[in-house]
Write an enzyme that holds these catalytic residues in place. Structure first.
Site, PDB file in Angstrom:
ATOM      1  CE1 TYR A  38       3.752   3.738  -5.845  1.00 44.29           C
ATOM      2  CE2 TYR A  38       2.047   4.776  -7.190  1.00 44.29           C
ATOM      3  CZ  TYR A  38       3.376   4.534  -6.917  1.00 44.29           C
ATOM      4  OH  TYR A  38       4.348   5.103  -7.708  1.00 44.29           O
ATOM      5  NE  ARG A 151       6.983   8.291  -7.610  1.00 45.17           N
ATOM      6  CZ  ARG A 151       7.453   7.431  -6.716  1.00 45.17           C
ATOM      7  NH1 ARG A 151       6.827   6.276  -6.499  1.00 45.17           N
ATOM      8  NH2 ARG A 151       8.546   7.706  -6.034  1.00 45.17           N
ATOM      9  CB  CYS A 309      13.858 -13.034  -8.655  1.00 42.17           C
ATOM     10  SG  CYS A 309      13.046 -11.535  -8.031  1.00 42.17           S
ATOM     11  CB  CYS A 330      12.005 -11.341  -0.839  1.00 42.54           C
ATOM     12  SG  CYS A 330      11.416 -10.497  -2.327  1.00 42.54           S
ATOM     13  CG  ASP A 331      12.335  -4.635  -1.676  1.00 44.65           C
ATOM     14  OD1 ASP A 331      12.426  -4.041  -0.590  1.00 44.65           O
ATOM     15  OD2 ASP A 331      11.909  -4.113  -2.716  1.00 44.65           O
ATOM     16  CB  CYS A 375       0.377 -22.875 -17.570  1.00 42.44           C
ATOM     17  SG  CYS A 375       0.176 -21.373 -18.558  1.00 42.44           S
ATOM     18  CB  CYS A 381       4.693 -17.501 -16.372  1.00 45.69           C
ATOM     19  SG  CYS A 381       3.707 -16.753 -15.068  1.00 45.69           S
ATOM     20  CB  CYS A 404      -2.871 -15.968 -13.529  1.00 45.48           C
ATOM     21  SG  CYS A 404      -3.020 -17.355 -14.691  1.00 45.48           S
TER      22      CYS A 404
END
Length: 474
Positions: A38, A151, A309, A330-331, A375, A381, A404
């Site tokens: 993955y 893995r 974050c 961002c990563d 929401c 969230c 969501c």
């Protein structure tokens, strides 16, 4: 080791620069000794054809110097990830420690973190980690059959035994480590088995759960479903006209498409996974086991906001640094569109405070669909991570998070205990008192059920008769 060509920190400080930001450095880029199915980050080597994928000393020094001098905080984190950062060897990190010593300012505390698959760890690594107080993140996906499902090493063989040995080795050396567990199709339906394995067998007291979501277009889904490792490389016909790594013919993964791979966790699975573990944790392990998702959520109920974050209103303060000094927003967004610049050419403080990066962070809030804005759990969230906002709301608006339904289920389900813990903290008490409160309430409820006629409505409010609800014989 002070560099002659070091860039000067911008003065005055850029108006948009945050007082503190986090940079995840990738000294080997996407290169790893494993071939996890993955791990789409393996494909990022396509961004740097012909690169040796080893961070040079001038980039190392620029990273250490700039990240330290840019912060307006008493504590600074020096963070390493990959790929697999330990492939750089111990000498590289010893040089990094010397640079940290040179650039650390009076009164400043330095925290060292590293994320690793654990397969290269030995006594020398553990002695080093302990000496410099590293917090080590160990990647592990649960019991052997679940971990080894995806893995795997370059031969396609499972890595569980090596990772378990790394955990024991760190425990023997008293190295502080936590578990990073990805949640996917092979472990998502076994939440308690996964949690109890980490708590009772690995004996860790800090766990992060990260959902695996691999996006793909309809055309690329068959390729993505095979996996991103060397064992499943696409044919020349399949990659025609697309960016790829010349060294391995690996296709570049980008955040496109609204479909997901067969390994990806489903939204409802994610919610059920979190809820099952939460129910066990909030009744037995508060204050003893730190689960990042739950502790971060509690911050929202307390009114301080989430610590991670993905659930803050805006983002943009957690960036990724490639092996050659390239800085990305961002990563999760190491893609050409989110390239900010190179820290050898422009100081990272200027890049972090740039209009481009501030827009990236503010877009998390500004592009929320109405469904999210209205929401009831938005406060906890905030739409989740932007990388997963690729489905449509019930009324057809784009930009809804793929997870969501799961997030909404978790934040709704966890509300009452969260409110209890938040109230305890506001009173200057401890959150772990919630366990006694819930135990007492549940005991009193069961006493009430026992006294209620089996044919009467259940006291829980389900609308069912007692004998068909809490009074039924198990």
């Amino acid at each position: 080791m002070t560099g002659i060509n070091a860039l000067t920190k911008p003065s005055p400080r850029p108006a948009n620069a945050p007082p503190y930001f986090h940079v995840m450095a990738k000294p080997t880029g996407a290169i790893c000794n494993l071939d996890c199915e993955y791990c789409f980050f393996l494909s990022k080597e396509a961004l740097y054809p012909g690169s040796p994928f080893r961070m040079k000393d001038d980039v190392l020094e620029a990273y250490i110097q700039q990240v330290i001098e840019s912060q307006q905080a008493p504590q600074v984190t020096i963070a390493w990830q990959g790929g697999e950062p330990t492939l750089m060897g111990l000498e590289f990190f010893e040089r990094a420690m010397q640079l940290v010593k040179e650039y650390t300012q009076p009164g400043m505390a330095i925290e060292h973190t590293i994320q690793t698959n654990g397969t290269k760890l030995d006594d020398d690594w553990c002695i080093f980690f302990k000496q410099h107080n590293f917090l080590v993140g160990l990647s592990m996906d649960g019991p052997k059959e679940m971990h080894d499902a995806y893995r795997v090493d370059k031969r396609g063989e499972g890595t569980f035994d090596q990772v378990m040995a790394a955990a024991r080795l760190m425990q023997n050396h008293k190295v502080e480590f936590n578990i990073l567990c990805t949640v996917h199709a092979r472990n998502a339906d076994h939440p308690l088995e996964v949690y109890r394995f980490f708590r009772d067998e690995v004996k860790t007291d800090f766990i992060q759960f990260i959902p695996i979501i691999e996006r793909a277009t309809r055309k690329l889904l068959p390729i993505a479903n095979r996996g991103w490792g060397d064992q499943h490389l696409p044919s020349p016909e399949e990659i025609e006209g697309r960016p790829m790594a010349k060294s391995s013919k690996r296709l570049l993964y980008t955040l496109t498409g609204s479909l997901v791979t067969k390994r990806s966790v489903k939204a409802e699975q994610w919610g059920n996974f979190l809820n099952a573990i939460y129910d066990e944790w909030v009744r037995n392990d508060v204050g003893r086991v730190y689960i990042q998702s739950f502790e971060s959520a509690l911050g929202s109920w307390v009114g301080q906001g989430a610590s991670v974050c993905i659930h803050r209103e805006t983002c943009g303060d957690a960036l990724a640094l490639e092996h050659n000094g390239d800085l990305y927003s961002c990563d999760h967004f190491v893609e050409p569109e989110y390239f900010l610049g190179n820290i050898k050419e422009e100081h990272m403080l200027s890049l972090v405070g740039s209009d481009q990066q501030r827009k990236f962070g503010n877009d998390k809030r500004d592009t929320l669909p109405r469904y999210c804005r209205e929401c009831p759990v938005r406060f906890a969230c905030h739409g989740g991570c932007p990388r997963n906002r690729f489905i449509r709301t019930p009324d057809g608006e784009s930009g809804l998070n793929y997870l969501c339904a799961g997030y909404k289920a978790f934040f709704t389900h966890g509300d009452y205990p969260m409110r209890l813990m938040a109230a305890l903290l506001r009173q200057g008490r401890y959150a772990d008192e919630v366990m006694g409160i819930l135990a007492k309430e549940e005991s009193e409820f069961l006493e009430t059920v026992a006294k209620t006629n089996p044919n009467d409505p259940c006291p829980c409010g389900s609308g069912k008769k007692v004998k068909a609800c809490h009074g039924r014989e198990e």
